[in-house]
Design a protein around this motif. Sequence first.
Motif, PDB file in Angstrom:
ATOM      1  N   LEU A 138      -9.548  -5.654   1.032  1.00 25.96           N
ATOM      2  CA  LEU A 138      -8.306  -5.310   0.340  1.00 25.96           C
ATOM      3  C   LEU A 138      -8.211  -6.070  -0.983  1.00 25.96           C
ATOM      4  CD1 LEU A 138      -6.113  -5.538   3.549  1.00 25.96           C
ATOM      5  CD2 LEU A 138      -6.586  -3.418   2.283  1.00 25.96           C
ATOM      6  N   PHE A 181      -0.814   3.318  -8.036  1.00 25.80           N
ATOM      7  CA  PHE A 181      -1.811   2.279  -8.360  1.00 25.80           C
ATOM      8  C   PHE A 181      -1.355   1.508  -9.600  1.00 25.80           C
ATOM      9  CE2 PHE A 181      -5.208   5.337  -6.489  1.00 25.80           C
ATOM     10  CZ  PHE A 181      -4.782   5.031  -5.224  1.00 25.80           C
ATOM     11  N   ILE A 237      -9.030   7.709  -4.577  1.00 25.25           N
ATOM     12  CA  ILE A 237      -8.815   6.361  -4.019  1.00 25.25           C
ATOM     13  C   ILE A 237     -10.067   5.512  -4.255  1.00 25.25           C
ATOM     14  CG2 ILE A 237      -8.402   5.056  -1.886  1.00 25.25           C
ATOM     15  CD1 ILE A 237      -6.872   7.600  -0.857  1.00 25.25           C
ATOM     16  N   ARG A 268      -2.130   7.818  -8.375  1.00 31.27           N
ATOM     17  CA  ARG A 268      -2.496   7.000  -9.549  1.00 31.27           C
ATOM     18  C   ARG A 268      -1.283   6.269 -10.096  1.00 31.27           C
ATOM     19  NH1 ARG A 268      -6.554  11.378 -11.937  1.00 31.27           N
ATOM     20  NH2 ARG A 268      -8.402  10.732 -10.754  1.00 31.27           N
ATOM     21  N   ASP A 323     -10.934   2.166  -6.888  1.00 29.09           N
ATOM     22  CA  ASP A 323     -11.294   0.944  -6.170  1.00 29.09           C
ATOM     23  C   ASP A 323     -10.159   0.454  -5.267  1.00 29.09           C
ATOM     24  OD1 ASP A 323     -13.123  -0.998  -5.401  1.00 29.09           O
ATOM     25  OD2 ASP A 323     -12.455  -2.422  -6.932  1.00 29.09           O
ATOM     26  N   ARG A 324      -9.438   1.422  -4.675  1.00 29.28           N
ATOM     27  CA  ARG A 324      -8.435   1.085  -3.676  1.00 29.28           C
ATOM     28  C   ARG A 324      -9.028   1.308  -2.289  1.00 29.28           C
ATOM     29  NH1 ARG A 324      -6.593   0.107  -8.688  1.00 29.28           N
ATOM     30  NH2 ARG A 324      -4.391  -0.474  -8.680  1.00 29.28           N
ATOM     31  N   THR A 325      -8.288   0.860  -1.278  1.00 31.07           N
ATOM     32  CA  THR A 325      -8.759   0.946   0.103  1.00 31.07           C
ATOM     33  C   THR A 325      -7.965   2.005   0.860  1.00 31.07           C
ATOM     34  OG1 THR A 325      -9.285  -1.404   0.026  1.00 31.07           O
ATOM     35  CG2 THR A 325      -9.138  -0.407   2.218  1.00 31.07           C
ATOM     36  N   GLY A 372      -7.137  -7.256  -4.417  1.00 32.34           N
ATOM     37  CA  GLY A 372      -5.803  -7.176  -4.972  1.00 32.34           C
ATOM     38  C   GLY A 372      -4.806  -7.918  -4.109  1.00 32.34           C
ATOM     39  N   ILE A 405      -2.347  -1.480  -3.634  1.00 32.73           N
ATOM     40  CA  ILE A 405      -3.772  -1.853  -3.503  1.00 32.73           C
ATOM     41  C   ILE A 405      -4.487  -0.992  -2.466  1.00 32.73           C
ATOM     42  CG2 ILE A 405      -3.254  -4.224  -4.200  1.00 32.73           C
ATOM     43  CD1 ILE A 405      -3.952  -5.028  -1.259  1.00 32.73           C
ATOM     44  N   GLY A 406      -3.761  -0.117  -1.796  1.00 35.09           N
ATOM     45  CA  GLY A 406      -4.385   0.749  -0.798  1.00 35.09           C
ATOM     46  C   GLY A 406      -3.526   1.972  -0.569  1.00 35.09           C
ATOM     47  N   ALA A 430       0.847  -1.188   0.000  1.00 30.56           N
ATOM     48  CA  ALA A 430       0.000   0.000   0.000  1.00 30.56           C
ATOM     49  C   ALA A 430       0.882   1.238   0.000  1.00 30.56           C
ATOM     50  CB  ALA A 430      -0.906   0.012   1.228  1.00 30.56           C
TER      51      ALA A 430
END
Length: 350
Positions: free
Chosen positions: A345, A118, A157, A115, A161-163, A347, A123-124, A93
Motif C-alpha cells: 500500500l 487518486f 488502477i 483518477r 500505481d494504486r492497489t 502512500g 491510495i487504493g 482508499a
Amino acid sequence: MLNRRDLLRLLPASVLLQATGRGATASEFTRIDTHIHIHQEAPALLGALEATGWRGLDIVVCPAVGDEAFDLDAKLAATREVARQGGGTLAWASTFDARGFEDPGFVERTVAHLRRTFDEGAIGVKIWKTIGMAIRSESGAYLLPDDPRLMPVYEAIRDADRTLLAHLAEPDGAWLPLDEDNPEYSYYSRNPQWHMLGKAGAPSKEEILAARDRVLSRFPDLRVVGCHLGSNEDDLDALSERLDAFPRLAVDTAARVRYFARGDRDRVIAFVTRHQDRILYGTDFTFRGGDEQAAARSMNARHELDWAFFASEGPMEYEGRPTLGLGLPESVLRKIFRENALRWLPGLNA
Ligand SMILES: [Zn+2]
C-alpha cells in the motif's frame, strides 16, 4: 529511553501478554491496521489510534445493489475529511459504483471518477462482494470480477500505481445450509441477502474466485490485497496455492483471525511462516456512529487481542474459545503488522 508515546504504545500489549502467555514481545514499531471503516467525524477514534501508536487504512465501500439510492460522493468526501483530520494517522482508499456497468460511458466515467479520487489522495480502490454476488445485468446475469467492462478500470488502477483491495466472494458458510452448524450462522442469519445457497443463477464461490484469478493473470503488475484471507479462510491450502501462483497477491486478516485461532495451530504457523511476506494485518473495524468512546475501547481491545494472538504463545481466549497464541518471531510480526502493508500500500503514511 522511552518517551510517553512509546510507553502508551507498549503498555496495552505488554500488560495483556503478561496475562496471556510466555514468549511474547511487546511491539516496538508502529503497527498498521490495513482494513478500517470510519466515514464520519471520529476525533476520539483518531485519538485512540494516535495514543496507542497505530496507523491505518480507511476503506470506502459502495454497498449499493439494485436501484437503491446511494450517495457515494458524500461517503468519499466524509472519508477524505476523516483522513485529513487524522493528520497522517489514516490513509484512505476509494471505490466506484459498479451498478451502471451496462451504461454507455461506464468505463470512461468510472476511470475519470477514480483518477479524481487518486488526485484527492486515495491510495487504493476497493471492490466488494456486490460484484459476483449481487449486481446483475438487465438480463439478470450476475456481474463477475473479470467482466470485460471492468478491465479498463483495473488497468487505470495499475497505471496509477494504486492497489486493488478485493473483497470478492465470502466464507464457505455463505453456500452452506443456514443452521447452527454453519460457522457463519450469526452473520448470515442477520444478513440473509448474502446467504447464497439456492439462489438461482448465482455463481458458485469457486466461479467468483476463478474470475478474480483471471484478473490477477491478466494484470500481473497490479498489486492486489485479497481482503479476509482472499475468501479462502476455510482452506489455507487453496490459499497457499493461490499465493504461490500470483506473486502480486497479498491477503489481509480482516475479521478472519478467528479462523486462525480455531484452526490447527501447527498448520496455521506453517502457513503464516511460508507466506510471511504476503499477509497484512487488518481488522474490519467499522464505526457505525453512536458512543465513540465505546467504539474506541472496542477497537483498542481488538488490536490488543489480535497482537496477543500472533505474538504470544500459551493459552488464551479468542472470542470465547480457548486457543493458543501463535508465538511468531519478531521478524514475522514486523512484516505482518507493518512492513507488508508499506509494500502493498504505497502512500501509507506510517
Ligand atoms: Zn471491510
